[in-house]
Each structure stands twice: as structure tokens, then as C-alpha cells.
Enzyme design. Structure first.
Site, PDB file in Angstrom:
ATOM      1  N   LEU A  55       1.067  -1.488  -0.193  1.00 13.99           N
ATOM      2  CA  LEU A  55       0.467  -0.062  -0.223  1.00 13.99           C
ATOM      3  C   LEU A  55       1.053   1.355   0.061  1.00 13.99           C
ATOM      4  CD1 LEU A  55      -2.559   0.574   0.096  1.00 13.99           C
ATOM      5  CD2 LEU A  55      -2.809   1.327   2.325  1.00 13.99           C
ATOM      6  N   GLY A  56       1.236   1.447  -1.250  1.00 17.19           N
ATOM      7  CA  GLY A  56       1.725   2.262  -1.139  1.00 17.19           C
ATOM      8  C   GLY A  56       1.538   3.489  -2.034  1.00 17.19           C
ATOM      9  N   ILE A  99       1.114   4.623  -6.009  1.00 21.71           N
ATOM     10  CA  ILE A  99      -0.062   3.430  -6.611  1.00 21.71           C
ATOM     11  C   ILE A  99      -0.753   2.926  -6.085  1.00 21.71           C
ATOM     12  CG2 ILE A  99      -0.028   1.643  -8.267  1.00 21.71           C
ATOM     13  CD1 ILE A  99       3.091   3.092  -8.953  1.00 21.71           C
ATOM     14  N   ARG A 115       5.103  -4.264   5.145  1.00 23.47           N
ATOM     15  CA  ARG A 115       5.854  -4.591   5.977  1.00 23.47           C
ATOM     16  C   ARG A 115       5.410  -4.612   7.695  1.00 23.47           C
ATOM     17  NH1 ARG A 115      11.649  -2.971   2.883  1.00 23.47           N
ATOM     18  NH2 ARG A 115       9.930  -1.222   2.720  1.00 23.47           N
ATOM     19  N   ILE A 146       0.606  -6.000 -11.292  1.00 28.22           N
ATOM     20  CA  ILE A 146       1.492  -4.662 -12.023  1.00 28.22           C
ATOM     21  C   ILE A 146       2.777  -3.764 -11.116  1.00 28.22           C
ATOM     22  CG2 ILE A 146      -1.059  -3.735 -13.069  1.00 28.22           C
ATOM     23  CD1 ILE A 146       0.400  -2.462  -9.449  1.00 28.22           C
ATOM     24  N   ARG A 156       6.034  -5.868 -10.542  1.00 27.81           N
ATOM     25  CA  ARG A 156       7.154  -6.634 -11.281  1.00 27.81           C
ATOM     26  C   ARG A 156       6.934  -7.734 -11.080  1.00 27.81           C
ATOM     27  NH1 ARG A 156       8.099  -2.359 -12.631  1.00 27.81           N
ATOM     28  NH2 ARG A 156       9.745  -0.704 -12.205  1.00 27.81           N
ATOM     29  N   ASP A 193       0.490  -7.396 -16.096  1.00 31.17           N
ATOM     30  CA  ASP A 193       0.677  -6.032 -17.229  1.00 31.17           C
ATOM     31  C   ASP A 193       2.779  -6.758 -16.992  1.00 31.17           C
ATOM     32  OD1 ASP A 193       0.875  -3.832 -18.374  1.00 31.17           O
ATOM     33  OD2 ASP A 193       1.407  -3.011 -16.921  1.00 31.17           O
ATOM     34  N   GLU A 244      10.402 -11.052 -19.065  1.00 28.35           N
ATOM     35  CA  GLU A 244       9.803 -10.279 -20.047  1.00 28.35           C
ATOM     36  C   GLU A 244      10.882  -9.699 -21.009  1.00 28.35           C
ATOM     37  OE1 GLU A 244       8.471  -5.617 -18.047  1.00 28.35           O
ATOM     38  OE2 GLU A 244       7.537  -7.674 -17.297  1.00 28.35           O
ATOM     39  N   HIS A 258       3.414  -4.786 -20.315  1.00 27.23           N
ATOM     40  CA  HIS A 258       3.673  -3.820 -18.702  1.00 27.23           C
ATOM     41  C   HIS A 258       3.386  -2.549 -19.401  1.00 27.23           C
ATOM     42  CE1 HIS A 258       7.712  -3.372 -16.256  1.00 27.23           C
ATOM     43  NE2 HIS A 258       6.675  -2.216 -16.254  1.00 27.23           N
TER      44      HIS A 258
END
Length: 315
Positions: free
Chosen positions: A151-152, A154, A175, A230, A232, A256, A261, A280
């Protein structure tokens, strides 16, 4: 005299002119082979590198550029840049937090709706003359439970969209709890997955989050749960996702990003009906790309004018 800048990716149309106007001479190394085998005359004059987190820069590559002063990661991620090696060489490293948050959050909602409402498959059926046989009942998203891994900035935008627009209860795993968050904190990935109808991965990449979403987490998500990534590709165990989709032990996935990739495992390519893939592109809106370019230029200009950079990577 222009400052020589090495770029690891193809720039959008019009962007090279902005860098050139700002006093930079552009060089490109678009493949791993190119990046590991720079012509000696080019490597000798490079003072700045523009890369992305999933490509990064190794200590060996830094050593090949004796004049290198600054590495700029376009976008928030910097997981493949050897930060310790850069600091040992007194090379500044910056990244682009906040530049594409809205675009990534928008794309996340698009993926959630696409996999829930079966949009890609419906589109294919209509185009191939299967209208009458395609009108099956699909689930809705309104009121379902959203779990967010990370929950940053984005993750918070995704939460706001889902809670405000779709009346979805929101839980998250970090964390540590986010101060003053109105969303429910879970102290493990497994407990969040067990609770959620949608599990959205929005955490940084890197060694600390490698395969954070594994077979155990997917089992807890269960046959009515959807996985959305969405972040990595390395955060999710691809083999576990393939097995879960083939065995229908989760309802579906929308990805995504993929580990390795742009190569896509054949097993994923063959899965239809409960999988949506995009290349991506979550952060690639015109506004986001412009924001990222402007922030890179701000950091470069600050550095080469002797000022502190705007967005250094965290210590």
C-alpha cells in the site's frame, strides 16, 4: 559541449529532441548485448545513464564507463541497479516516484474489469460470429473485497478508486501498518489472500519480494479469487500461476508484468478464458511518460549544475 547520455530503451516520439535541447547527446544500448559491449569510444565519454528498474545497471557496466556520474531510473523502480556499486563509485542514482501513479492505477482497474467481465474473450467471440453463443453470465466487481500487496502511492490510488467507485472493502499487507490508513491491515500475505476476492500486487521488485506471491498464497486466494499484477513479474511465481489457472484453483489472473519479460512462457500463451495479459504498459500514458521525462531532466540538470538531485533513491 553536450553531455553524453546513454539510454537503455527506445524513447517515445519527440522525447529525444527534449534531451538534445537540454544539452545532452544521446546514445542508445537497447539490448543486453549492446549494454555489455559498448564501443570503447562511446563508453569513454558517457557521463549519465537513463534506464528503468527492470533493466538496471551492473557494477561491470559501470566500470566500462569511467566518466559516469549519474544513473537515472525512469519510473519508480530501480531494483536491477547495483546501488551499492554505484555508491562505492560515487555515482548518483535517481528514480521517478509519483510520475505514473495515476496511469498504473487506471490500468489496474481496467485489468480487474477485463478479467471479471471476460472482456477479451467476449470481443474475440463477437468478431468470430459467436454472438448468440457468447451471452453468458459473468460476475460483477461492485462490493467485492480488494486485497493490496504493497500500500504505497500506487496501491493507495488503486484503493481509493475501488473503495470510492465500486464500494469495495479494502485490506492490505505491508511490512508494517500504514499510519492513519482507513484500510484494514493484514499481518501476512496468506491471511490477506484468504480474505480477498481480488489480490492486487503493487509492491516494489527486487530480492526482498522475489516470488512473494507463491503457490501457498494462490491456494488461499482460492477458486473465486483473481490475481492482478502491475508491480514486477519477479514478485509472482509464474509457474504457480500457470498451475493455478490450468487447475482452476483461482478464478483468473490479469498480468501486466512477467518474470523474464519480454519473453512470455508458452504455457501462459495457451491459457484462454481466465487470463488477461498486457505488455508492461500500465504506466505508459502520455501524461505519465511526459512526467517521467521531465523528472529525469530535472535530476540531470540539477546534478550537472552542481545542485542536489530532486529524487534520489532511498538510502
Amino acid at each position: 559541449m553536450k553531455i553524453d547520455l546513454l539510454c537503455h530503451f527506445e524513447m517515445d516520439a519527440g522525447f529525444p529532441a527534449h534531451y538534445e535541447a537540454a544539452g545532452f547527446a544521446l546514445h542508445f544500448a537497447l539490448t543486453p548485448k549492446d549494454r555489455n559491449n559498448l564501443p570503447a569510444d562511446v563508453a569513454a565519454k558517457i557521463r549519465a545513464v537513463l534506464t528503468v528498474g527492470s533493466i538496471g545497471l551492473t557494477a561491470e557496466q559501470m566500470d566500462a564507463m569511467p566518466k559516469l556520474e549519474i544513473i537515472c531510473a525512469q519510473g519508480v523502480g530501480f531494483e536491477q541497479i547495483d546501488i551499492a556499486a554505484a555508491r562505492a563509485r560515487n555515482i548518483q542514482v535517481t528514480h521517478g516516484p509519483g510520475t505514473n501513479n495515476s496511469a498504473v492505477a487506471d490500468h489496474t482497474l481496467a485489468l480487474m474489469l477485463a478479467i471479471t467481465r471476460n472482456i477479451p474473450d467476449f470481443d474475440h467471440r463477437v468478431r468470430t460470429g459467436q454472438w448468440a453463443r457468447s451471452r453468458i453470465v459473468t460476475p460483477g466487481m461492485f462490493g467485492k473485497k480488494l486485497g493490496i500487496i504493497g500500500l504505497g502511492n500506487i496501491g493507495m490510488q488503486i484503493a481509493h478508486r475501488c473503495a470510492g467507485g465500486f464500494d469495495m472493502p479494502v485490506g492490505y499487507f505491508n511490512r508494517r501498518p500504514v499510519a492513519d490508513s482507513r484500510y484494514q491491515y493484514f499481518d501476512s500475505r496468506q491471511s490477506l489472500a484468504r480474505w480477498a476476492d481480488y489480490l492486487v500486487v503493487a509492491t516494489p521488485g527486487g530480492k526482498e519480494t522475489l516470488n512473494l506471491i507463491d503457490a501457498e498464497v494462490l491456494r488461499e486466494l482460492g477458486p473465486r479469487g483473481y490475481l492482478i499484477n502491475i508491480a514486477r513479474g519477479t514478485v509472482v511465481d509464474t509457474r504457480a500461476v500457470i498451475e493455478s489457472l490450468n487447475n482452476h484453483t483461482i478464478a483468473g489472473a490479469a498480468l501486466d508484468v512477467l518474470a523474464g519479460e519480454p519473453e512470455v512462457p508458452e504455457e501462459l500463451v495457451g491459457i484462454t478464458g481466465n487470463l488477461v495479459l498486457t505488455p508492461h504498459v500500465a504506466g505508459r500514458s502520455p501524461e505519465a511518460m511526459s512526467n517521467m521525462m521531465k523528472q529525469v531532466l530535472e535530476n540531470l540538470n540539477a546534478h550537472f549544475s552542481g545542485q542536489p538531485v530532486v529524487t534520489p533513491v532511498p538510502a
